[in-house]
Scaffold this motif. Sequence first.
Motif, PDB file in Angstrom:
ATOM      1  N   TYR A 132       0.835  -1.209   0.000  1.00 21.61           N
ATOM      2  CA  TYR A 132       0.000   0.000   0.000  1.00 21.61           C
ATOM      3  C   TYR A 132       0.869   1.259   0.000  1.00 21.61           C
ATOM      4  N   LEU A 133       1.870   1.281   0.864  1.00 18.92           N
ATOM      5  CA  LEU A 133       2.709   2.465   1.011  1.00 18.92           C
ATOM      6  C   LEU A 133       3.621   2.665  -0.196  1.00 18.92           C
ATOM      7  N   ALA A 134       4.099   1.582  -0.783  1.00 15.00           N
ATOM      8  CA  ALA A 134       4.988   1.712  -1.947  1.00 15.00           C
ATOM      9  C   ALA A 134       4.277   2.415  -3.097  1.00 15.00           C
ATOM     10  N   THR A 135       3.012   2.101  -3.298  1.00 14.59           N
ATOM     11  CA  THR A 135       2.244   2.764  -4.348  1.00 14.59           C
ATOM     12  C   THR A 135       2.119   4.252  -4.080  1.00 14.59           C
ATOM     13  N   ARG A 136       1.819   4.602  -2.831  1.00 12.23           N
ATOM     14  CA  ARG A 136       1.695   6.010  -2.467  1.00 12.23           C
ATOM     15  C   ARG A 136       3.036   6.735  -2.613  1.00 12.23           C
ATOM     16  N   ILE A 137       4.116   6.097  -2.197  1.00 11.16           N
ATOM     17  CA  ILE A 137       5.432   6.729  -2.281  1.00 11.16           C
ATOM     18  C   ILE A 137       5.867   6.877  -3.736  1.00 11.16           C
ATOM     19  N   ALA A 138       5.560   5.888  -4.568  1.00  9.97           N
ATOM     20  CA  ALA A 138       5.883   5.993  -5.996  1.00  9.97           C
ATOM     21  C   ALA A 138       5.176   7.192  -6.621  1.00  9.97           C
ATOM     22  N   ASP A 139       3.911   7.397  -6.256  1.00  6.12           N
ATOM     23  CA  ASP A 139       3.174   8.558  -6.779  1.00  6.12           C
ATOM     24  C   ASP A 139       3.755   9.863  -6.242  1.00  6.12           C
ATOM     25  N   LEU A 140       4.066   9.885  -4.942  1.00  6.02           N
ATOM     26  CA  LEU A 140       4.589  11.095  -4.307  1.00  6.02           C
ATOM     27  C   LEU A 140       5.926  11.518  -4.898  1.00  6.02           C
ATOM     28  N   THR A 141       6.754  10.542  -5.255  1.00  5.69           N
ATOM     29  CA  THR A 141       8.127  10.838  -5.691  1.00  5.69           C
ATOM     30  C   THR A 141       8.302  10.714  -7.207  1.00  5.69           C
ATOM     31  N   ALA A 142       7.204  10.605  -7.922  1.00  6.90           N
ATOM     32  CA  ALA A 142       7.280  10.365  -9.374  1.00  6.90           C
ATOM     33  C   ALA A 142       8.106  11.411 -10.102  1.00  6.90           C
ATOM     34  N   GLU A 143       8.053  12.662  -9.645  1.00  9.56           N
ATOM     35  CA  GLU A 143       8.785  13.741 -10.325  1.00  9.56           C
ATOM     36  C   GLU A 143      10.107  14.080  -9.638  1.00  9.56           C
ATOM     37  N   MET A 144      10.488  13.289  -8.643  1.00 10.28           N
ATOM     38  CA  MET A 144      11.730  13.558  -7.910  1.00 10.28           C
ATOM     39  C   MET A 144      12.862  12.731  -8.499  1.00 10.28           C
ATOM     40  N   PRO A 145      14.011  13.342  -8.785  1.00  9.34           N
ATOM     41  CA  PRO A 145      15.141  12.576  -9.322  1.00  9.34           C
ATOM     42  C   PRO A 145      15.609  11.482  -8.372  1.00  9.34           C
ATOM     43  N   SER A 146      15.538  11.759  -7.058  1.00  9.90           N
ATOM     44  CA  SER A 146      15.961  10.773  -6.072  1.00  9.90           C
ATOM     45  C   SER A 146      15.360  11.121  -4.720  1.00  9.90           C
ATOM     46  N   PHE A 147      15.302  10.123  -3.842  1.00  6.32           N
ATOM     47  CA  PHE A 147      14.790  10.308  -2.484  1.00  6.32           C
ATOM     48  C   PHE A 147      15.342   9.198  -1.610  1.00  6.32           C
ATOM     49  N   GLY A 148      15.277   9.426  -0.283  1.00  5.16           N
ATOM     50  CA  GLY A 148      15.669   8.408   0.675  1.00  5.16           C
ATOM     51  C   GLY A 148      14.464   7.924   1.455  1.00  5.16           C
ATOM     52  N   LEU A 149      14.602   6.745   2.076  1.00  5.48           N
ATOM     53  CA  LEU A 149      13.594   6.195   2.976  1.00  5.48           C
ATOM     54  C   LEU A 149      14.193   6.078   4.361  1.00  5.48           C
ATOM     55  N   PHE A 150      13.439   6.529   5.374  1.00  6.72           N
ATOM     56  CA  PHE A 150      13.885   6.400   6.762  1.00  6.72           C
ATOM     57  C   PHE A 150      12.774   5.773   7.593  1.00  6.72           C
ATOM     58  N   GLY A 151      13.148   4.812   8.437  1.00  7.86           N
ATOM     59  CA  GLY A 151      12.181   4.245   9.362  1.00  7.86           C
ATOM     60  C   GLY A 151      12.878   3.751  10.622  1.00  7.86           C
ATOM     61  N   HIS A 152      12.186   3.899  11.747  1.00  3.10           N
ATOM     62  CA  HIS A 152      12.722   3.471  13.035  1.00  3.10           C
ATOM     63  C   HIS A 152      11.930   2.280  13.549  1.00  3.10           C
TER      64      HIS A 152
END
Length: 232
Positions: free
Chosen positions: A60-80
């Motif tokens: 579920y989250l991967a789909t949302r993140i793919a849409d959110l970052t579609a126009e971004m050249p790069s991004f990082g993921l952080f989780g605790h």
Amino acid sequence: MSSKPYPLVCLPFAGSGAGFYRSWAEIPTNGITVLPMQLPGREELFLDDPFTDVIEAAAYLATRIADLTAEMPSFGLFGHSLGAVLCYEIARELERAGHRGLAHLYVSGSPGPCNGRDIRATGLDDAGFLERVQEFAGYRHEAFDDPGLRELLLPVLRADVAMHENYKPAPEAHLRVPVTSLRGEEDALVTREHALQWRDVTEADFTYLELSGGHMYLVDSPEVLLRTIAGS
């Protein structure tokens, strides 16, 4: 991959929500843009049922993140903690889908994904459950001392803890992105050896970093964490 700073998508730890990370937007971060991700069952998604399975949540989250970052050249993921295994599974989903923007995975306060806890909180009564979670985290949110808030928040915390404790990753190919594992140097729950297990999940570079504090070091010193990520 483009060089840093790049946006940092942040996943919540058990019982928390995107609101925890929204306050980080006011912290000087050497150019990092913090992008909090929300899970169902909390804050503005309070009426939605929380996830009880890491793989389903990650899809579920991967789909949302793919849409959110579609126009971004790069991004990082952080989780605790729970957020770390969510990030790992999200990274796998993104790689399987051919989404090319993920530049780095930052996992915090967590053993490697193939290693669960020997002592569990799932199944205990409310008092025992909260005591065990406090023992795990070395931290207790004051909201759980208020009976009304406790009744409101406990189902989500229980769902998150069960999701984490029941998680078993499928054996597949390693990630292709660099991984940095972070840990509070006084963390009594996650040892240095636990945190170093993350080097086995990637074919790319691996970095291990320790910061001052215990398991919930990021509550007290988010600015140090963000500066560390910006400079790593």
